[in-house]
Design a protein around this motif. Structure first.
Motif, PDB file in Angstrom:
ATOM      1  N   ILE A 458       8.114  -0.658  -8.478  1.00  0.00           N
ATOM      2  CA  ILE A 458       7.957  -0.654  -7.023  1.00  0.00           C
ATOM      3  C   ILE A 458       9.287  -0.357  -6.347  1.00  0.00           C
ATOM      4  N   ARG A 459      10.364  -0.955  -6.888  1.00  0.00           N
ATOM      5  CA  ARG A 459      11.685  -0.667  -6.324  1.00  0.00           C
ATOM      6  C   ARG A 459      12.032   0.807  -6.471  1.00  0.00           C
ATOM      7  N   PHE A 460      11.722   1.335  -7.625  1.00  0.00           N
ATOM      8  CA  PHE A 460      11.970   2.761  -7.854  1.00  0.00           C
ATOM      9  C   PHE A 460      11.214   3.620  -6.834  1.00  0.00           C
ATOM     10  N   LEU A 461       9.960   3.268  -6.612  1.00  0.00           N
ATOM     11  CA  LEU A 461       9.136   4.037  -5.663  1.00  0.00           C
ATOM     12  C   LEU A 461       9.673   3.897  -4.235  1.00  0.00           C
ATOM     13  N   LEU A 462      10.071   2.681  -3.851  1.00  0.00           N
ATOM     14  CA  LEU A 462      10.591   2.496  -2.509  1.00  0.00           C
ATOM     15  C   LEU A 462      11.814   3.367  -2.254  1.00  0.00           C
ATOM     16  N   VAL A 463      12.681   3.446  -3.256  1.00  0.00           N
ATOM     17  CA  VAL A 463      13.892   4.241  -3.100  1.00  0.00           C
ATOM     18  C   VAL A 463      13.579   5.729  -3.067  1.00  0.00           C
ATOM     19  N   GLU A 464      12.802   6.189  -4.027  1.00  0.00           N
ATOM     20  CA  GLU A 464      12.541   7.618  -4.152  1.00  0.00           C
ATOM     21  C   GLU A 464      11.675   8.155  -3.006  1.00  0.00           C
ATOM     22  N   LEU A 465      10.718   7.352  -2.574  1.00  0.00           N
ATOM     23  CA  LEU A 465       9.877   7.802  -1.454  1.00  0.00           C
ATOM     24  C   LEU A 465      10.690   7.899  -0.159  1.00  0.00           C
ATOM     25  N   ARG A 466      11.578   6.926   0.050  1.00  0.00           N
ATOM     26  CA  ARG A 466      12.437   7.012   1.230  1.00  0.00           C
ATOM     27  C   ARG A 466      13.357   8.225   1.153  1.00  0.00           C
ATOM     28  N   ALA A 467      13.851   8.463  -0.069  1.00  0.00           N
ATOM     29  CA  ALA A 467      14.737   9.611  -0.239  1.00  0.00           C
ATOM     30  C   ALA A 467      14.038  10.915   0.117  1.00  0.00           C
ATOM     31  N   VAL A 523       5.129   9.078  -7.654  1.00  0.00           N
ATOM     32  CA  VAL A 523       4.321   7.996  -8.235  1.00  0.00           C
ATOM     33  C   VAL A 523       4.071   8.250  -9.717  1.00  0.00           C
ATOM     34  N   ASN A 524       3.761   9.499 -10.066  1.00  0.00           N
ATOM     35  CA  ASN A 524       3.543   9.851 -11.469  1.00  0.00           C
ATOM     36  C   ASN A 524       4.822   9.681 -12.276  1.00  0.00           C
ATOM     37  N   GLU A 525       5.976  10.039 -11.676  1.00  0.00           N
ATOM     38  CA  GLU A 525       7.264   9.918 -12.358  1.00  0.00           C
ATOM     39  C   GLU A 525       7.634   8.459 -12.590  1.00  0.00           C
ATOM     40  N   SER A 526       7.168   7.546 -11.740  1.00  0.00           N
ATOM     41  CA  SER A 526       7.494   6.127 -11.889  1.00  0.00           C
ATOM     42  C   SER A 526       6.763   5.474 -13.054  1.00  0.00           C
ATOM     43  N   GLY A 527       5.735   6.136 -13.567  1.00  0.00           N
ATOM     44  CA  GLY A 527       4.979   5.584 -14.666  1.00  0.00           C
ATOM     45  C   GLY A 527       3.780   4.777 -14.258  1.00  0.00           C
ATOM     46  N   THR A 528       3.533   4.629 -12.996  1.00  0.00           N
ATOM     47  CA  THR A 528       2.344   3.915 -12.534  1.00  0.00           C
ATOM     48  C   THR A 528       1.354   4.922 -11.959  1.00  0.00           C
ATOM     49  N   GLY A 529       0.336   4.442 -11.271  1.00  0.00           N
ATOM     50  CA  GLY A 529      -0.650   5.337 -10.694  1.00  0.00           C
ATOM     51  C   GLY A 529      -1.326   4.707  -9.502  1.00  0.00           C
ATOM     52  N   PHE A 530      -2.209   5.462  -8.884  1.00  0.00           N
ATOM     53  CA  PHE A 530      -2.912   4.970  -7.702  1.00  0.00           C
ATOM     54  C   PHE A 530      -4.098   4.114  -8.124  1.00  0.00           C
ATOM     55  N   ALA A 531      -4.330   3.064  -7.355  1.00  0.00           N
ATOM     56  CA  ALA A 531      -5.437   2.154  -7.642  1.00  0.00           C
ATOM     57  C   ALA A 531      -6.747   2.726  -7.121  1.00  0.00           C
ATOM     58  N   PHE A 532      -7.822   2.287  -7.777  1.00  0.00           N
ATOM     59  CA  PHE A 532      -9.147   2.686  -7.327  1.00  0.00           C
ATOM     60  C   PHE A 532      -9.832   1.486  -6.695  1.00  0.00           C
ATOM     61  N   PRO A 533     -10.635   1.673  -5.669  1.00  0.00           N
ATOM     62  CA  PRO A 533     -11.339   0.550  -5.040  1.00  0.00           C
ATOM     63  C   PRO A 533     -12.540   0.109  -5.866  1.00  0.00           C
ATOM     64  N   SER A 534     -12.319  -0.109  -7.179  1.00  0.00           N
ATOM     65  CA  SER A 534     -13.401  -0.551  -8.075  1.00  0.00           C
ATOM     66  C   SER A 534     -12.775  -1.251  -9.269  1.00  0.00           C
ATOM     67  N   THR A 547       4.742   3.970 -21.696  1.00  0.00           N
ATOM     68  CA  THR A 547       5.837   3.036 -21.960  1.00  0.00           C
ATOM     69  C   THR A 547       7.181   3.703 -21.737  1.00  0.00           C
ATOM     70  N   GLU A 548       7.294   4.950 -22.097  1.00  0.00           N
ATOM     71  CA  GLU A 548       8.553   5.685 -21.961  1.00  0.00           C
ATOM     72  C   GLU A 548       8.953   5.827 -20.489  1.00  0.00           C
ATOM     73  N   LYS A 549       8.006   6.198 -19.653  1.00  0.00           N
ATOM     74  CA  LYS A 549       8.318   6.374 -18.237  1.00  0.00           C
ATOM     75  C   LYS A 549       8.612   5.038 -17.556  1.00  0.00           C
ATOM     76  N   SER A 550       7.890   4.006 -18.002  1.00  0.00           N
ATOM     77  CA  SER A 550       8.149   2.690 -17.428  1.00  0.00           C
ATOM     78  C   SER A 550       9.561   2.244 -17.751  1.00  0.00           C
ATOM     79  N   ARG A 551      10.007   2.460 -19.013  1.00  0.00           N
ATOM     80  CA  ARG A 551      11.361   2.090 -19.395  1.00  0.00           C
ATOM     81  C   ARG A 551      12.398   2.911 -18.622  1.00  0.00           C
ATOM     82  N   SER A 552      12.070   4.212 -18.400  1.00  0.00           N
ATOM     83  CA  SER A 552      13.003   5.071 -17.658  1.00  0.00           C
ATOM     84  C   SER A 552      13.201   4.571 -16.232  1.00  0.00           C
ATOM     85  N   ALA A 553      12.085   4.189 -15.587  1.00  0.00           N
ATOM     86  CA  ALA A 553      12.190   3.686 -14.220  1.00  0.00           C
ATOM     87  C   ALA A 553      12.937   2.375 -14.176  1.00  0.00           C
TER      88      ALA A 553
END
Length: 604
Positions: A458-467, A523-534, A547-553
Motif C-alpha cells: 500500500i505504501r508503494f502504491l501511495l508513493v507511485e500513484l502520487r508520483a 497496481v500490477n507492478e506492486s504485486g497486488t490486484g483490484f478487488a472484486f465485489p464478490s 511472491t517475487e513482485k511482493s518482495r520487490s515492492a
C-alpha cells in the motif's frame, strides 16, 4: 432656404397654430379655462353640500370666480370675494379694492395655475400654512412681494367659504396708486386695439401674446442650438455615444421648457392682463409637462436603440427581443401617464379612471400571471446570464445543450437528441449547473485493492500513484493527492483526487484514460490486484500472488525507510519539483507522441 432655418420655423408655426386653436376655443366661451360658479345640475348631483352661488366653496372656485367677475368688469361682484371682517377697510369700497387688486396683478403679479390650487373645501393641507389658509399667488407692493392668501371663514351654516384673507385685504388697501409706468403694454398698443376686447382682454394683448410666444421659442431655440453646437467642441466625449445621444434627447424638451419660462416671464414683465395670463397658464403648464414627456420618450428611444445595437453586436438575439418589448411598454406607460396628467391639469377628475385602470390592470395581471412570470424569467436569464446559447448544462433533471433562449421559454437539446422546452419562469427558478465554463475537470477514482495486499505494498502504491499525478503535465500538481481512506467489506480503498487541466470534456476523457491505464500498470507492478465485489474461492491450482513482485515492492519500501526518503504522509516539496511533468504523455506508442519526446499533444 436651408434645413437649419426651416426646422425652427416649422416648430415656430406649430406653436403659433396651437395657440390660435386654443385661443379660438377660449374667446367664444372663456369659461373653458376659468370655471364658473356651479350650475343647478351640479347642485342636484351633490345634495349633501349646499352650493354657493359665487362658487366660493373651494380656493380654486373663489379665484376663478373673482377673475370671471373682473373680466366682466363687474367689480361689485368681485368685491364679494374679500373678507372685510377684522379690518379697517370699508366694505362699500370693495369695488375699488377689486380693481386695485387687478391692477396689482397686471404689474408683475401672478396667480398660480388652476391645477395647482385646491378644489377641495378643506384646501391644501401640505403647504405649511394654517388649515384655513391657502396661497393663490403673489403681488408686489412698494417693492416687497406679498402673498395672496385666501382663508376659510365659514358661512352661517358652517360650510366652507373661501375669501381673500383680511391680511391680504389690508395689504391691498394700503396701496394708494399703481405706477402707470409698470403697465408697458398699454404704452405701445394703438388705441383701437385697446378699446376692442375679447373675453375681457384687449385684442392687442392677444396679438402681443402670440408675438411673445414666437419670440420666446425663437430665442430658446437659438440658445439651445448654440449650446448643442459648442458642447462637442469643448467636451470631446460628447461626440461619442452614448453621450451624444443623451444630448440630442435633451435638446427639444429644453427648448420647449425654456420657451415656456421665457414666455411667462415676458408676459409678466410687459404688464399683460392677469386675465389673459391666467387663461394661458394652463397651456404653459401643459407645454412644460409635454416637454418632460418628450424627454422621457426620447431617452426611452435612445436607450432602446443603443441597447439593441449592443445586443445585436454580441449576437444576443433574445436580449434584442426583451429590449424591444421594454421600449414599447415604456412608451405606452409614458402616453398613459401623460394623458392622465394633462386631463388632471384641465380639471378633469381622473381618480375614477385611474381606479378603473388599476382594477383592469390587476385583472389582466391575474389572467396573464404565467405569461408575466415567464417574461420576468427571460429578463432574469438575459441579465444574469447563467447560461448562453451553446452551453452544455443541467437544469433540474434535464441534461443537454442550450439551443435557444426565447421570450417565453428556453430550448435544450438532450444527449438523446430530443428537444426539451422549459418555460423561463420555471427555468430561472430551477437549479442550473453549467458545464461550459469549467477551467479544469475533477478526477477522483476510488481504487479497491484485494485484502491480500500488504501494508508495504500500500505504501508503494501511495508513493507511485502520487508520483504519476505529479509527473503528468495535464494534472494540476497542487491539487494532486492519493490517500488510504477505508477498509471496505470487500476491498482496501485508495482515493485519488486531482484536477485535470483540460478545456473540454473530450480532452478530459483522453487524459483520464491515460491516467487509469498508468495506475493499472502501477497496481500490477506492486504485486497486488483490484478487488472484486464478490467472494473469492481459492483452488489448489491457484498460484496466488506473485511472491517475487511482493518482495520487490517490500524491498523498495525498506530501502526508502533506511534512507529516510519515504514520501509519506506526503511528498517532499523539493522532490515534487524534481519529478513534476517528467512523465511521458501521450504514452509511448501513441500516434500523438512526438519524436522529440516533449509529451505534448499536437495542436495543444
Amino acid at each position: 432656404m436651408s434645413s437649419k432655418i426651416i426646422t425652427p420655423l416649422k416648430y415656430l408655426f406649430q406653436t403659433i397654430f396651437i395657440l390660435l386653436v386654443v385661443l379660438s376655443g377660449i374667446l367664444p366661451a372663456h369659461a373653458q379655462f376659468i370655471p364658473e360658479a356651479p350650475s343647478e345640475e351640479q347642485e342636484q348631483a351633490e345634495p349633501q353640500v349646499r352650493q354657493d352661488s359665487l362658487g366660493r366653496r373651494s380656493p380654486r372656485g373663489s379665484i376663478s370666480g373673482f377673475l370671471t367677475a373682473v373680466a366682466d368688469r363687474n367689480y361689485e361682484r368681485a368685491s364679494r370675494y374679500f373678507n372685510f371682517s377684522g379690518t379697517a377697510v370699508d366694505a362699500e369700497n370693495g369695488d375699488e379694492l377689486a380693481e386695485m387688486l387687478e391692477e396689482l396683478l397686471n404689474q408683475r403679479g401672478q396667480i398660480l395655475p388652476y391645477s395647482w390650487i385646491s378644489e377641495e373645501a378643506s384646501g391644501r393641507t401640505d403647504d405649511n400654512l394654517e388649515p384655513n389658509l391657502e396661497k393663490v399667488g403673489t403681488v408686489t407692493i412698494e417693492g416687497e412681494t406679498v402673498d395672496l392668501l385666501m382663508e376659510d371663514v365659514k358661512d352661517t351654516e358652517g360650510e366652507a367659504l373661501w375669501l381673500f384673507s383680511s391680511a391680504t385685504v389690508e395689504s391691498i388697501a394700503s396701496v394708494s396708486t399703481v405706477e402707470e409706468s409698470a403697465i408697458a403694454v398699454e404704452r405701445v398698443l394703438p388705441k383701437f386695439l385697446q378699446d376692442n376686447e375679447w373675453g375681457g382682454v384687449p385684442v392687442g394683448q392677444w396679438l402681443v401674446a402670440l408675438f411673445l410666444a414666437a419670440f420666446a421659442y425663437l430665442i430658446s431655440w437659438s440658445i439651445v442650438s448654440l449650446i448643442v453646437l459648442l458642447i462637442p467642441k469643448i467636451w470631446r466625449k460628447a461626440q461619442q455615444e452614448p453621450t451624444s445621444g443623451v444630448i440630442k434627447a435633451f435638446a427639444l424638451p429644453v427648448e420647449l421648457y425654456a420657451a415656456v419660462l421665457l414666455f411667462v416671464y415676458l408676459t409678466r414683465e410687459t404688464g399683460m392682463s392677469i386675465i389673459l395670463r391666467q387663461r394661458l397658464s394652463g397651456i404653459t403648464v401643459i407645454i412644460g409637462f409635454v416637454a418632460f414627456l418628450i424627454l422621457l420618450w426620447r431617452l426611452t428611444e435612445f436607450i432602446g436603440t443603443f441597447s439593441k445595437r449592443r445586443m445585436s453586436s454580441r449576437g444576443n438575439i433574445s436580449g434584442v427581443s426583451v429590449v424591444l418589448f421594454l421600449k414599447r411598454a415604456a412608451k405606452i406607460a409614458i402616453v398613459i401617464f401623460g394623458i392622465i396628467a394633462i386631463l388632471g391639469t384641465f380639471g378633469v377628475d381622473v381618480t375614477t379612471g385611474i381606479a378603473a385602470l388599476g382594477i383592469g390592470g390587476l385583472a389582466l395581471a391575474l389572467g396573464a400571471q404565467k405569461t408575466i412570470e415567464n417574461f420576468v424569467g427571460s429578463v432574469t436569464l438575459i441579465t444574469d446570464q447563467p447560461i448562453r446559447v451553446g452551453d452544455f448544462c443541467k437544469v433540474g433533471d434535464t441534461l443537454g445543450t442550450v439551443e435557444k433562449v426565447g421570450m417565453r421559454s428556453t430550448r435544450i437539446r438532450t444527449l438523446d437528441r430530443t428537444v426539451v422546452t422549459i418555460p423561463n419562469g420555471e427555468f430561472s427558478s430551477s437549479k442550473i449547473e453549467n458545464y461550459a465554463h469549467r477551467d479544469r475537470f475533477w478526477y477522483h477514482p476510488i481504487l479497491g485493492l484485494r485484502y491480500e495486499t500488504t501494508p508495504d505494498q500500500i505504501r508503494f502504491l501511495l508513493v507511485e500513484l502520487r508520483a504519476v499525478l505529479y509527473k503528468h503535465p495535464k494534472v494540476a500538481s497542487d491539487s494532486a493527492r492519493v490517500r488510504f481512506i477505508k477498509l471496505n467489506s470487500d476491498s482496501i480503498d485508495l482515493e485519488v483526487f486531482s484536477y485535470i487541466l483540460a478545456s473540454n470534456y473530450d480532452e478530459f476523457l483522453e487524459v483520464q484514460e491515460d491516467l487509469l491505464l498508468r495506475m493499472m500498470d502501477i497496481v500490477n507492478e506492486s504485486g497486488t490486484g483490484f478487488a472484486f465485489p464478490s467472494q473469492t474461492l481459492y483452488f489448489a491450482k491457484d498460484h496466488g500472488l506473485s511472491t517475487e513482485k511482493s518482495r520487490s515492492a517490500e524491498e523498495k519500501v525498506r530501502h526508502w525507510k533506511e534512507k529516510g526518503e519515504m514520501p509519506l504522509p506526503k511528498f517532499d516539496p523539493q522532490k515534487i519539483k524534481e519529478i513534476e511533468d517528467t512523465l511521458d504523455y501521450p504514452p509511448e506508442g501513441s500516434c500523438y507522441r512526438k519524436d522529440t519526446g516533449t509529451g505534448k499533444i499536437p495542436g495543444l
